[in-house]
Design a protein around this motif. Structure first.
Motif, short mmCIF file in Angstrom:
data_model
loop_
_atom_site.label_atom_id
_atom_site.label_comp_id
_atom_site.label_asym_id
_atom_site.label_seq_id
_atom_site.Cartn_x
_atom_site.Cartn_y
_atom_site.Cartn_z
N TYR A 126 0.95 -1.29 0.08
CA TYR A 126 0.08 -0.14 -0.01
C TYR A 126 0.97 1.24 0.04
O TYR A 126 1.86 1.48 0.65
N ALA A 127 0.27 2.24 -0.62
CA ALA A 127 1.11 3.41 -0.69
C ALA A 127 0.78 4.54 0.22
O ALA A 127 -0.38 4.56 0.56
N GLY A 133 7.40 14.38 2.52
CA GLY A 133 6.51 14.57 1.07
C GLY A 133 7.06 13.43 0.21
O GLY A 133 6.40 13.38 -0.90
N THR A 134 7.86 12.39 0.57
CA THR A 134 7.81 11.33 -0.14
C THR A 134 6.83 10.16 -0.05
O THR A 134 6.02 10.11 0.96
N VAL A 135 6.69 9.18 -1.09
CA VAL A 135 5.87 8.11 -1.07
C VAL A 135 6.58 6.72 -0.65
O VAL A 135 7.36 6.60 -1.25
N TRP A 136 6.00 6.17 0.21
CA TRP A 136 6.30 4.83 0.54
C TRP A 136 5.41 3.75 0.22
O TRP A 136 4.30 3.82 0.62
N TYR A 155 -0.80 0.95 -6.69
CA TYR A 155 -1.04 0.60 -5.36
C TYR A 155 -2.30 1.25 -4.70
O TYR A 155 -2.65 2.33 -5.01
N PRO A 156 -2.88 0.63 -3.87
CA PRO A 156 -4.04 1.21 -3.03
C PRO A 156 -3.41 2.31 -2.01
O PRO A 156 -2.56 1.85 -1.68
N TRP A 157 -4.05 3.47 -2.17
CA TRP A 157 -3.53 4.48 -1.35
C TRP A 157 -4.15 4.20 -0.10
O TRP A 157 -5.26 4.21 0.24
N LEU A 158 -3.33 4.50 0.91
CA LEU A 158 -3.64 4.69 2.41
C LEU A 158 -3.53 6.20 2.80
O LEU A 158 -2.68 6.96 2.98
N VAL A 159 -4.82 6.67 2.97
CA VAL A 159 -5.10 8.23 3.22
C VAL A 159 -5.44 8.51 4.91
O VAL A 159 -6.28 7.51 5.37
N GLY A 160 -4.75 9.41 5.44
CA GLY A 160 -5.31 9.67 6.85
C GLY A 160 -3.91 9.59 7.88
O GLY A 160 -4.16 9.68 9.05
N VAL A 161 -2.89 8.84 7.15
CA VAL A 161 -1.70 8.67 7.99
C VAL A 161 -0.54 9.22 7.37
O VAL A 161 -0.58 9.23 6.28
N THR A 162 0.49 9.83 8.02
CA THR A 162 1.46 10.26 7.68
C THR A 162 2.90 9.71 8.13
O THR A 162 2.84 9.79 9.69
N VAL A 163 3.49 8.84 7.51
CA VAL A 163 4.72 8.33 8.37
C VAL A 163 5.86 9.48 8.69
O VAL A 163 6.24 10.26 7.95
#
Length: 325
Positions: A126-127, A133-136, A155-163
Motif C-alpha cells: 500500500y502507498a 513529502g515522499t511516498v513509501w 497501489y491502493p492509497w492509504l489516506v489519513g496517516v503520515t509516516v
C-alpha cells in the motif's frame, strides 16, 4: 553391635579399615582418567563435525521478488561453513533486515551438508505519504518496504496517516496511531478477499468513519473497526449480488437495524472522480423512495443471516398452506 563392626565367622569382632594412601591415589587417578576420556570424545566429535559436516548446498524456496543469490548473500551463509554451527534465528534475522519484502523466513538443515531457506514475501503493498513529502510502500503488518515513485498509481492509497522518519525495513511510525491501527485491521481483512486489487483508496482520516473506494464504482462506508469481520463478509455478499447493476454508495456502518444501505449514483448529488460539477439533484420524493428500496434490498436479501431467515420463512409458509389444503 557398634557401628563399623561386625561379627566374623569365628564369632569375633573385626573393624573396617580406612583406605590406604595408595587406594586414595588410585581413586583420584580414575576420576581424572574418565574426565580425560570425555574431553577426548568431545574433541573427536568437534573435529569430525568440522571435517565432515560442512555446508555443500544452499537451497532457496519461495522467492519471487529476490533472486537466490540475493537471499543467500543476505543470509550470511557460505559453502564450506560448519553445518551444525548454523543459527536459524540469526540467519532469518539477517535476511529480514536486508530484504524488506520478506515477511517470514524458515531455515532447515539436512545432513550431510544441505541448508534450506524458505522465504515468504509480501504479496500486497500500500502507498502512504511520509512527513518529508515522499511516498513509501507498506505491507499489511505496517512494515515499510521501499520508497516509491510519487504517483504509485498501481497501489491502493492509504489516506489519513503520515509516516514519520521512514526507513526501509522498519515499522511505520505515525502520529495518528489510532488511524494506523484501524487501517491495518481493514487491510488484513481485505487481503482475505478477492476484491482487494480493485480497492484504490483506504481513507482512515476519521477512524470512526472508514471509507473504501472500489475503483470508480463504489464508495464504501465502514464506520469504525467494530464488527469489521462481519462487515467484510456482508460486503462480499453485496458485491456478489447480481441485482446491483450500477455503482453507488454502500453504507455498512450498520446504524439502521444492523442492515446495509445502497444508494445508486443516480440518486446522489455527485459522482466521485468527475470534474464537470455536480449531477442534477433529484427531488426529495425520488431520493427517499430510492433509499427505502435500497435499504430493503440490502437488509433483507444481501445480509448473510437474512438469506437463511428468508428461506426458513418460505418453508414455513409452504408447510402452512399444505396443512390448510
Amino acid at each position: 553391635m557398634e557401628q563399623g563392626r561386625y561379627n566374623g565367622p569365628s564369632g569375633g569382632t573385626s573393624v573396617r579399615r580406612p583406605p590406604t594412601g595408595g587406594q586414595r591415589r588410585y581413586g583420584r587417578s580414575g576420576v581424572l582418567a574418565r574426565i580425560f576420556v570425555m574431553l577426548l570424545v568431545v574433541a573427536i566429535f568437534i573435529f569430525c563435525a568440522a571435517i565432515f559436516f560442512k555446508i555443500t548446498e544452499i537451497v532457496v524456496v519461495g522467492n519471487n521478488l529476490y533472486t537466490d543469490e540475493e537471499v543467500v548473500e543476505a543470509s550470511g551463509l557460505a559453502l564450506g561453513d560448519n553445518l551444525l554451527a548454523v543459527s536459524r534465528g540469526t540467519v532469518a534475522g539477517r535476511i529480514q533486515a536486508s530484504l524488506p519484502y520478506v515477511e517470514d523466513v524458515q531455515v532447515g538443515r539436512a545432513l550431510p551438508g544441505t541448508v534450506t531457506v524458505t522465504v515468504r514475501e509480501s504479496d500486497a503493498v500500500y502507498a502512504v505519504y511520509a512527513a518529508n513529502g515522499t511516498v513509501w510502500l507498506m505491507n499489511s503488518s505496517g512494515k515499510l518496504l521501499e520508497q516509491a515513485a510519487p504517483g504509485a498509481s498501481s497501489y491502493p492509497w492509504l489516506v489519513g496517516v503520515t509516516v514519520q522518519t521512514p526507513q526501509a525495513g522498519n515499522q511505520a511510525v505515525c502520529a495518528e496511531t489510532e488511524a494506523l491501527d484501524a487501517a491495518l485491521t481493514v487491510i488484513q481483512l481485505l487481503e482475505a478477499t478477492d476484491y482487494l486489487p480493485k480497492i484504490v483508496e483506504i481513507d482512515v482520516t476519521k477512524p470512526y468513519d472508514i471509507l473504501l473506494r472500489y475503483e470508480s464504482l463504489y464508495e464504501i462506508h465502514l464506520g469504525g473497526v467494530d464488527q469489521m469481520e462481519y462487515k467484510m463478509r456482508y460486503l462480499t455478499a453485496i458485491l456478489a449480488d447480481s441485482q446491483i447493476v450500477e455503482g453507488g454508495i454502500i453504507d455498512l456502518t450498520l446504524e439502521k437495524e444492523n442492515a446495509a444501505v445502497f444508494k445508486p449514483w443516480s440518486s446522489t448529488v455527485s459522482v466521485p472522480g468527475t470534474s464537470g460539477g455536480d449531477t442534477e439533484e433529484p427531488d426529495g420524493e425520488t431520493t427517499d423512495q430510492t433509499s427505502e428500496e435500497s435499504t430493503g434490498e440490502m437488509g433483507e436479501q444481501t445480509s448473510p443471516e437474512a438469506s437463511e431467515t428468508t428461506e426458513t420463512g418460505e418453508e414455513a409458509a409452504t408447510t402452512d398452506n399444505s396443512a390448510e389444503n
